[in-house]
Design a protein around this motif. Structure first.
Motif, PDB file in Angstrom:
ATOM      1  N   ALA A 145      -2.775  -7.033  -5.346  1.00 34.66           N
ATOM      2  CA  ALA A 145      -1.742  -6.523  -4.444  1.00 34.66           C
ATOM      3  C   ALA A 145      -2.310  -5.358  -3.637  1.00 34.66           C
ATOM      4  O   ALA A 145      -3.177  -4.621  -4.121  1.00 34.66           O
ATOM      5  CB  ALA A 145      -0.530  -6.050  -5.243  1.00 34.66           C
ATOM      6  N   THR A 177      -4.410   3.081   0.874  1.00 36.56           N
ATOM      7  CA  THR A 177      -4.797   4.499   0.871  1.00 36.56           C
ATOM      8  C   THR A 177      -5.209   4.969  -0.527  1.00 36.56           C
ATOM      9  O   THR A 177      -5.528   6.139  -0.718  1.00 36.56           O
ATOM     10  CB  THR A 177      -3.655   5.424   1.355  1.00 36.56           C
ATOM     11  OG1 THR A 177      -2.597   5.388   0.394  1.00 36.56           O
ATOM     12  CG2 THR A 177      -3.133   5.020   2.712  1.00 36.56           C
ATOM     13  N   SER A 199      -0.730  11.525   1.629  1.00 34.06           N
ATOM     14  CA  SER A 199      -0.945  10.326   2.456  1.00 34.06           C
ATOM     15  C   SER A 199       0.375   9.719   2.896  1.00 34.06           C
ATOM     16  O   SER A 199       0.413   8.567   3.334  1.00 34.06           O
ATOM     17  CB  SER A 199      -1.712   9.296   1.625  1.00 34.06           C
ATOM     18  OG  SER A 199      -1.023   9.096   0.379  1.00 34.06           O
ATOM     19  N   THR A 250       2.545   3.300   0.923  1.00 37.66           N
ATOM     20  CA  THR A 250       3.804   2.561   0.785  1.00 37.66           C
ATOM     21  C   THR A 250       4.478   2.881  -0.544  1.00 37.66           C
ATOM     22  O   THR A 250       3.818   3.283  -1.504  1.00 37.66           O
ATOM     23  CB  THR A 250       3.536   1.047   0.829  1.00 37.66           C
ATOM     24  OG1 THR A 250       2.788   0.670  -0.348  1.00 37.66           O
ATOM     25  CG2 THR A 250       2.759   0.641   2.074  1.00 37.66           C
ATOM     26  N   SER A 269       2.568   7.756  -8.046  1.00 40.43           N
ATOM     27  CA  SER A 269       2.008   8.836  -7.220  1.00 40.43           C
ATOM     28  C   SER A 269       2.788  10.133  -7.347  1.00 40.43           C
ATOM     29  O   SER A 269       3.976  10.139  -7.635  1.00 40.43           O
ATOM     30  CB  SER A 269       2.022   8.398  -5.758  1.00 40.43           C
ATOM     31  OG  SER A 269       1.129   7.335  -5.614  1.00 40.43           O
TER      32      SER A 269
HETATM   33  C1  LIG Z   1      -5.750  11.565   2.461  1.00 43.13           C
HETATM   34  C2  LIG Z   1      -5.125  11.064   1.177  1.00 43.13           C
HETATM   35  C3  LIG Z   1      -4.271  11.883   0.476  1.00 43.13           C
HETATM   36  C4  LIG Z   1      -3.679  11.434  -0.719  1.00 43.13           C
HETATM   37  N1  LIG Z   1      -2.815  12.262  -1.376  1.00 43.13           N
HETATM   38  C5  LIG Z   1      -2.220  11.831  -2.489  1.00 43.13           C
HETATM   39  C6  LIG Z   1      -1.297  12.674  -3.170  1.00 43.13           C
HETATM   40  O1  LIG Z   1      -1.012  13.799  -2.764  1.00 43.13           O
HETATM   41  N2  LIG Z   1      -0.727  12.182  -4.293  1.00 43.13           N
HETATM   42  C7  LIG Z   1      -1.005  10.925  -4.764  1.00 43.13           C
HETATM   43  O2  LIG Z   1      -0.447  10.538  -5.793  1.00 43.13           O
HETATM   44  N3  LIG Z   1      -1.882  10.121  -4.134  1.00 43.13           N
HETATM   45  C8  LIG Z   1      -2.485  10.521  -3.010  1.00 43.13           C
HETATM   46  N4  LIG Z   1      -3.366   9.697  -2.377  1.00 43.13           N
HETATM   47  C9  LIG Z   1      -3.668   8.373  -2.956  1.00 43.13           C
HETATM   48  C10 LIG Z   1      -2.800   7.201  -2.406  1.00 43.13           C
HETATM   49  O3  LIG Z   1      -2.285   7.516  -1.131  1.00 43.13           O
HETATM   50  C11 LIG Z   1      -1.643   6.893  -3.371  1.00 43.13           C
HETATM   51  O4  LIG Z   1      -2.161   6.412  -4.604  1.00 43.13           O
HETATM   52  C12 LIG Z   1      -0.648   5.850  -2.813  1.00 43.13           C
HETATM   53  O5  LIG Z   1       0.418   5.669  -3.709  1.00 43.13           O
HETATM   54  C13 LIG Z   1      -1.260   4.483  -2.561  1.00 43.13           C
HETATM   55  O6  LIG Z   1      -0.318   3.727  -1.822  1.00 43.13           O
HETATM   56  P1  LIG Z   1      -0.803   2.475  -0.958  1.00 43.13           P
HETATM   57  O7  LIG Z   1       0.411   1.821  -0.392  1.00 43.13           O
HETATM   58  O8  LIG Z   1      -1.839   2.855   0.015  1.00 43.13           O
HETATM   59  O9  LIG Z   1      -1.394   1.558  -2.119  1.00 43.13           O
HETATM   60  P2  LIG Z   1      -2.765   0.772  -2.159  1.00 43.13           P
HETATM   61  O10 LIG Z   1      -3.929   1.686  -2.029  1.00 43.13           O
HETATM   62  O11 LIG Z   1      -2.700  -0.383  -1.247  1.00 43.13           O
HETATM   63  O12 LIG Z   1      -2.688   0.231  -3.673  1.00 43.13           O
HETATM   64  C14 LIG Z   1      -2.765   1.135  -4.757  1.00 43.13           C
HETATM   65  C15 LIG Z   1      -2.592   0.353  -6.074  1.00 43.13           C
HETATM   66  O13 LIG Z   1      -1.284  -0.181  -6.134  1.00 43.13           O
HETATM   67  C16 LIG Z   1      -1.287  -1.598  -6.252  1.00 43.13           C
HETATM   68  N5  LIG Z   1      -0.144  -2.056  -5.445  1.00 43.13           N
HETATM   69  C17 LIG Z   1       0.116  -1.761  -4.145  1.00 43.13           C
HETATM   70  N6  LIG Z   1       1.309  -2.267  -3.788  1.00 43.13           N
HETATM   71  C18 LIG Z   1       1.824  -2.885  -4.893  1.00 43.13           C
HETATM   72  C19 LIG Z   1       3.020  -3.590  -5.171  1.00 43.13           C
HETATM   73  N7  LIG Z   1       3.966  -3.743  -4.249  1.00 43.13           N
HETATM   74  N8  LIG Z   1       3.203  -4.080  -6.417  1.00 43.13           N
HETATM   75  C20 LIG Z   1       2.273  -3.909  -7.377  1.00 43.13           C
HETATM   76  N9  LIG Z   1       1.120  -3.262  -7.178  1.00 43.13           N
HETATM   77  C21 LIG Z   1       0.899  -2.751  -5.946  1.00 43.13           C
HETATM   78  C22 LIG Z   1      -2.650  -2.026  -5.750  1.00 43.13           C
HETATM   79  O14 LIG Z   1      -3.066  -3.235  -6.361  1.00 43.13           O
HETATM   80  C23 LIG Z   1      -3.517  -0.857  -6.190  1.00 43.13           C
HETATM   81  O15 LIG Z   1      -3.880  -1.013  -7.535  1.00 43.13           O
HETATM   82  C24 LIG Z   1      -3.978  10.125  -1.206  1.00 43.13           C
HETATM   83  C25 LIG Z   1      -4.850   9.304  -0.489  1.00 43.13           C
HETATM   84  C26 LIG Z   1      -5.415   9.765   0.688  1.00 43.13           C
HETATM   85  C27 LIG Z   1      -6.339   8.837   1.429  1.00 43.13           C
END
Ligand SMILES: Cc1cc2nc3c(=O)[nH]c(=O)nc-3n(C[C@H](O)[C@H](O)[C@H](O)COP(=O)(O)OP(=O)(O)OC[C@H]3O[C@@H](n4cnc5c(N)ncnc54)[C@H](O)[C@@H]3O)c2cc1C
Length: 486
Positions: A79, A84, A145, A150, A159
């Motif tokens: 998924a 991010t 982020s 999402t 998160s």
């Molecule tokens: C600049 C920056 C700052 C950040 N700051 C923070 C912060 O302050 N706090 C924090 O906690 N994180 C932070 N992050 C990390 C990241 O943004 C978080 O972990 C965020 O929740 C990931 O969301 P995403 O939609 O990009 O998930 P993805 O990166 O696409 O996926 C993350 C994980 O979730 C799984 N996944 C995604 N969607 C689903 C779904 N619908 N069902 C089941 N599994 C799923 C994926 O398989 C993967 O294992 C940061 C990242 C960046 C680049």
């Protein structure tokens, strides 16, 4: 990646392709290598892998059909929300389908009376608060982020963010999740009430990194916007004084809405980038947000100012209006991209330590920086003890990559050694798989494994991530006719 297996045989890949093409509109199935490139990694770009196919369903029914098809063919499914993540959790599997959920981005309902929002998984974190604002409500967990990540990814990674010190992580702000099982069945976890009957599967699913099921509808709690929020910015001439001041604020019985710390290198980078008026001559700074009624905020601002002064603050500034508050946070929230300007690449670590260990751990990190001959900037969720050392390196130099990875691994081991954890908020993914064995004994790892197998007996959901599969994987691999996953 060495631990991933060769692609499915061509015949099976053809069958998979034909079945996916029958489920998805042509523009939702990405097959060409170059078009797949944006999906080859998440924000931890050290790890890259192209999947066989990228599937971008536009409806939950399509997502369900993709899962059913992959289950029938025993094909891995990874998924992905916005990609991010910082642990290679959403990196594709070369034998599998990358299931991107970003097109499922509908805000299904905001209920101002119940103070809830029901969302498809691809809704961005910031969009929830934006939609709730007209009711005077907001969604508290706020990863830096948040403009891109999402709610599905937030649930999967459990998160956190600046406001989690006071208002809790994602897990504390969820009511229910509609989830697709690996077989493609739609199940409901949790309920609109405070206590749900049956086993508490919400606690198992939150933070499960796409290993147990795919979240397709999420109901979160909303909070009333506080009457007032103000930020106090304080500079210190040593990291130790700033660390001690953090402990003193909490010991005084004040739980700030956010309490963040940055070291000298992070201050310089953030100030160059955001021009927020950070004290450039400070060795450490604290950003402390107080929220509540006007009286509460005034009282807490006075108390915290006194505590910071008593711990040797060299400068103090209090936001006077919303614009100034936003500006002071802008520096912190853009600290990661800001550090990106100091070196070709950086590696963001994420470990948690007891608050009292901050100065000890920072000293050790600077010793390690010398040992590995790499620079490091430190950004913290100080109130939570959550570290984010940003290790700078040059990705065109393989020796520097190896040193950066080893440096990061040493920081995680150090976090465990001082009584902390290998993950604060970014999850385990592929990145921290080895450290799971530093943190947990075999008995615990086998329990995790049992839970994984209960949800996903064929190990096809995000294989090779999150949980090191020990003995069972060997047994599984030995079964005739099984693919050799993760
Ligand atoms: C600049 C920056 C700052 C950040 N700051 C923070 C912060 O302050 N706090 C924090 O906690 N994180 C932070 N992050 C990390 C990241 O943004 C978080 O972990 C965020 O929740 C990931 O969301 P995403 O939609 O990009 O998930 P993805 O990166 O696409 O996926 C993350 C994980 O979730 C799984 N996944 C995604 N969607 C689903 C779904 N619908 N069902 C089941 N599994 C799923 C994926 O398989 C993967 O294992 C940061 C990242 C960046 C680049």
């Amino acid at each position: 990646m060495d631990n991933l297996q060769p692609k499915l045989q061509a015949v099976a890949a053809d069958e998979l392709r034909n079945r996916l093409a029958a489920i998805l509109p042509a523009h939702s199935l990405i097959e060409e290598t170059e078009a797949q490139r944006p999906y080859e990694c998440d924000a931890l770009s050290l790890y890259r892998e192209l999947p066989l196919f990228v599937a971008l369903p536009e409806t939950v029914d399509q997502a369900q059909a993709v899962l059913r098809c992959c289950h029938a063919l025993e094909v891995p499914v990874v998924a992905r929300g916005a990609g991010t993540g910082l642990t290679a959790g959403a990196m594709g599997h070369p034998e599998g389908v990358l299931l991107g959920l970003a097109k499922l981005n509908r805000i299904i309902k905001i209920d101002p009376v119940a103070r809830t929002a029901t969302l498809q998984p691809g809704v961005t974190n910031l969009a929830i608060s934006a939609a709730a604002a007209k009711y005077g409500l907001y969604y508290a967990p706020d990863p830096s982020s948040q403009i891109a990540c999402t709610i599905g990814g937030n649930v999967a990674a459990n998160s956190g963010g600046v406001h989690c010190l006071k208002y809790g992580l994602t897990t504390h702000n969820l009511l229910s999740i509609e989830m697709l099982t690996v077989e493609g069945e739609r199940v409901t976890i949790g309920s609109p009430g405070l206590d749900s009957p049956g086993l508490d599967l919400m606690a198992v699913i939150t933070g499960s990194e796409g290993l147990l099921g795919i979240a397709v509808e999420i109901t979160v709690k909303l909070l009333p916007q506080p009457e007032l929020a103000r930020v106090l910015l304080a500079g210190f001439d040593s990291v130790r004084s700033a660390g001690d001041a953090v402990g003193a604020v909490v010991a005084a019985g004040i739980i700030p809405a956010g309490l963040e710390m940055m070291d000298a290198l992070a201050i310089q980078a953030a100030e160059d980038f955001a021009q927020a008026g950070y004290p450039r001559d400070a060795e450490a700074l604290l950003l402390c947000e107080l929220d509540g009624t006007v009286e509460e905020v005034d009282q807490h601002i006075a108390q915290v100012s006194n505590i910071f002064s008593a711990h040797g603050a060299t400068s103090l500034r209090i936001s006077q209006d919303e614009a100034e508050r936003a500006l002071l946070w802008k520096g912190r929230k853009s600290a990661f991209p800001a550090v990106g300007r100091l070196a070709p690449d950086y590696y963001c670590m994420d470990g948690t330590i007891p608050r009292g260990q901050v100065s000890h751990v920072l000293e050790k990190i600077s010793q390690l920086a010398e040992q590995y001959d790499l620079r490091v900037a430190n950004v913290f969720h100080a109130g939570d003890g959550n570290l984010h050392p940003l290790i700078m390196y040059d990705g065109s130099d393989p020796a520097q990559i190896r040193r950066a990875e080893q440096f990061g691994a040493d920081i995680l081991d150090l976090s465990v050694a001082v009584g902390g954890a290998i993950t604060g908020e970014h999850g385990v993914g592929l990145e921290k798989l080895n450290q799971m064995q530093t943190q947990f004994g075999e008995a615990e790892l086998h329990l995790f494994e049992d839970i994984k197998i209960a949800f996903d007996p064929r190990l096809t959901l995000n294989p090779g991530k999150g949980i090191p599969i020990l003995k069972r994987c060997q047994e599984y691999r030995a079964l005739p006719g099984k693919h050799n996953h993760g």
